[in-house]
Design a protein around this motif. Structure first.
Motif, PDB file in Angstrom:
ATOM      1  N   UNK A   1      -2.877  -4.292  14.623  1.00  0.00           N
ATOM      2  CA  UNK A   1      -1.445  -4.268  14.342  1.00  0.00           C
ATOM      3  C   UNK A   1      -1.189  -3.222  13.257  1.00  0.00           C
ATOM      4  N   UNK A   2      -0.372  -2.188  13.530  1.00  0.00           N
ATOM      5  CA  UNK A   2      -0.094  -1.157  12.527  1.00  0.00           C
ATOM      6  C   UNK A   2       0.454  -1.720  11.225  1.00  0.00           C
ATOM      7  N   UNK A   3       1.018  -2.925  11.263  1.00  0.00           N
ATOM      8  CA  UNK A   3       1.556  -3.535  10.046  1.00  0.00           C
ATOM      9  C   UNK A   3       0.463  -3.767   9.009  1.00  0.00           C
ATOM     10  N   UNK A   4      -0.795  -3.763   9.447  1.00  0.00           N
ATOM     11  CA  UNK A   4      -1.901  -3.947   8.507  1.00  0.00           C
ATOM     12  C   UNK A   4      -1.992  -2.794   7.516  1.00  0.00           C
ATOM     13  N   UNK A   5      -1.331  -1.664   7.826  1.00  0.00           N
ATOM     14  CA  UNK A   5      -1.371  -0.501   6.943  1.00  0.00           C
ATOM     15  C   UNK A   5      -0.208  -0.483   5.950  1.00  0.00           C
TER      16      UNK A   5
ATOM     17  N   UNK B   1      -2.315   4.752  -0.939  1.00  0.00           N
ATOM     18  CA  UNK B   1      -2.665   6.171  -0.963  1.00  0.00           C
ATOM     19  C   UNK B   1      -1.496   7.027  -0.502  1.00  0.00           C
ATOM     20  N   UNK B   2      -1.355   8.189  -1.130  1.00  0.00           N
ATOM     21  CA  UNK B   2      -0.450   9.194  -0.590  1.00  0.00           C
ATOM     22  C   UNK B   2      -1.100   9.748   0.667  1.00  0.00           C
ATOM     23  N   UNK B   3      -0.347   9.808   1.759  1.00  0.00           N
ATOM     24  CA  UNK B   3      -0.952  10.142   3.048  1.00  0.00           C
ATOM     25  C   UNK B   3      -0.269  11.323   3.717  1.00  0.00           C
TER      26      UNK B   3
ATOM     27  N   UNK C   1       2.027   7.744  11.065  1.00  0.00           N
ATOM     28  CA  UNK C   1       2.847   8.157   9.923  1.00  0.00           C
ATOM     29  C   UNK C   1       3.931   7.114   9.629  1.00  0.00           C
ATOM     30  N   UNK C   2       4.469   6.501  10.671  1.00  0.00           N
ATOM     31  CA  UNK C   2       5.498   5.480  10.476  1.00  0.00           C
ATOM     32  C   UNK C   2       4.903   4.209   9.860  1.00  0.00           C
ATOM     33  N   UNK C   3       3.622   3.944  10.146  1.00  0.00           N
ATOM     34  CA  UNK C   3       2.987   2.724   9.633  1.00  0.00           C
ATOM     35  C   UNK C   3       2.529   2.858   8.190  1.00  0.00           C
ATOM     36  N   UNK C   4       2.249   4.082   7.740  1.00  0.00           N
ATOM     37  CA  UNK C   4       1.768   4.305   6.374  1.00  0.00           C
ATOM     38  C   UNK C   4       2.952   4.513   5.437  1.00  0.00           C
ATOM     39  N   UNK C   5       3.054   3.774   4.366  1.00  0.00           N
ATOM     40  CA  UNK C   5       4.199   3.885   3.458  1.00  0.00           C
ATOM     41  C   UNK C   5       4.359   5.300   2.896  1.00  0.00           C
ATOM     42  N   UNK C   6       5.532   5.895   3.117  1.00  0.00           N
ATOM     43  CA  UNK C   6       5.834   7.197   2.540  1.00  0.00           C
ATOM     44  C   UNK C   6       4.986   8.340   3.036  1.00  0.00           C
TER      45      UNK C   6
END
Length: 295
Positions: free
Chosen positions: A230-234, A239-241, A261-266
């Motif tokens: 589940x991408x929500x796990x990210x 980390x800045x990604x 990219x949508x799953x990783x914050x910012x």
């Protein structure tokens, strides 16, 4: 009609069919492979690695499926500090313990190399990007900066055509069929590069490495696995990604890069307009990765 063929001409120059230059042309040879070392990990798997540069920060580079150190090294050009390139299990001189393997085992390899070297930053390419996803899903604060170059899968397994292409590569390497291996590896090159001195040099280096070191059959099991369910796990990742994708790449669908990219914050997302980025946009790619990691 001009076309690709293997083996290459002995003088190193490309050969084409039909009208065109026929004099021998010598291509620039591939750089010799640097001397690497085998390091013992806490989970008992020895991994091949190469360390370049000095000082901090330390960045670990994780390669793609059936790839290795030589292909990831260009991404470290211009990156400050110490750079640690390694080979996942079943690649190069790294151990190939009994399978089956999953992204969990790859994440363990990546985490071990990062921990042993004190890496605070990571670059994952294709398969390596998947392993990096799993590390961050398990330990959201493990890295300060992370680059995902051409992620191949996230929470859905590879498409049938992509699985078949990689399965064929494992089978042809195991069979020792040079011509068949060359046919598969040549698809990594943009059409305009395949019959050029640079293309021949790349093919020779890749094929020499694959035929010398082989590919562990257990790698085939990874083709149906995914890094996260589940991408929500990210969502907790700190980390800045930077996520880098491209349009038109069968093995690395741009949709995967967009969803990651949508799953990783910012996260920052950059998409190139055609495949073969290391050939068609090498300078921009190097500057983009270095600028992000050095920022």
């Amino acid at each position: 009609m001009r076309g690709f063929r293997w083996p290459p001409p002995p003088d190193g120059g490309p050969r084409t069919y039909g009208p065109g230059p026929t004099a021998p042309r010598t291509g620039r040879p591939a750089l010799p492979e640097p001397e690497t070392e085998l390091v013992a990990t806490p989970h008992g798997v020895r991994l091949e690695q190469l360390i370049t540069g000095v000082g901090d920060p330390v960045t670990v580079f994780a390669h793609g499926f059936a790839s290795g150190i030589a292909v990831t090294r260009p991404l470290g050009s211009g990156v400050a500090g110490r750079k640690v390139f390694f080979q996942f299990r079943g690649h190069g001189r790294s151990d190939a313990p009994a399978g089956p393997w999953s992204y969990g085992e790859l994440a363990r390899d990546l985490r071990a190399v990062a921990d042993l070297s004190g890496a605070s930053r990571a670059v994952g390419v294709s398969l390596g990007a998947g392993a990096l996803c799993q590390v961050l899903a398990e330990s959201p604060e493990r890295f300060e900066r992370a680059v995902f170059f051409l992620p191949a899968v996230l929470d859905r397994s590879r498409a049938t055509a992509a699985r078949q292409r990689l399965t064929d590569l494992i089978a042809t390497v195991e069979a020792g069929d040079l011509s068949a291996v060359a046919d598969v590896v040549s698809t990594e090159l943009p059409a305009a590069v395949r019959n050029t001195p640079a293309g021949w040099a790349y093919l020779r280096q890749r094929i020499d490495q694959l035929m010398r070191d082989g590919l562990a059959p257990a790698l085939a099991g990874l083709l149906d696995d995914v890094p996260v369910r589940d991408p929500a796990a990210l969502a907790p990742v700190t980390a800045r990604s930077l996520v880098i994708g491209c349009v038109g790449d069968e093995l690395h669908p741009v949709e995967v890069a967009e969803r990651l990219a949508a799953a990783l914050p910012g996260a920052e997302l950059h998409v190139y307009d055609k495949p073969g980025v290391l050939w068609t946009n090498r300078a921009d790619l190097r500057e983009r990765v270095a600028g992000f990691l050095n920022g």
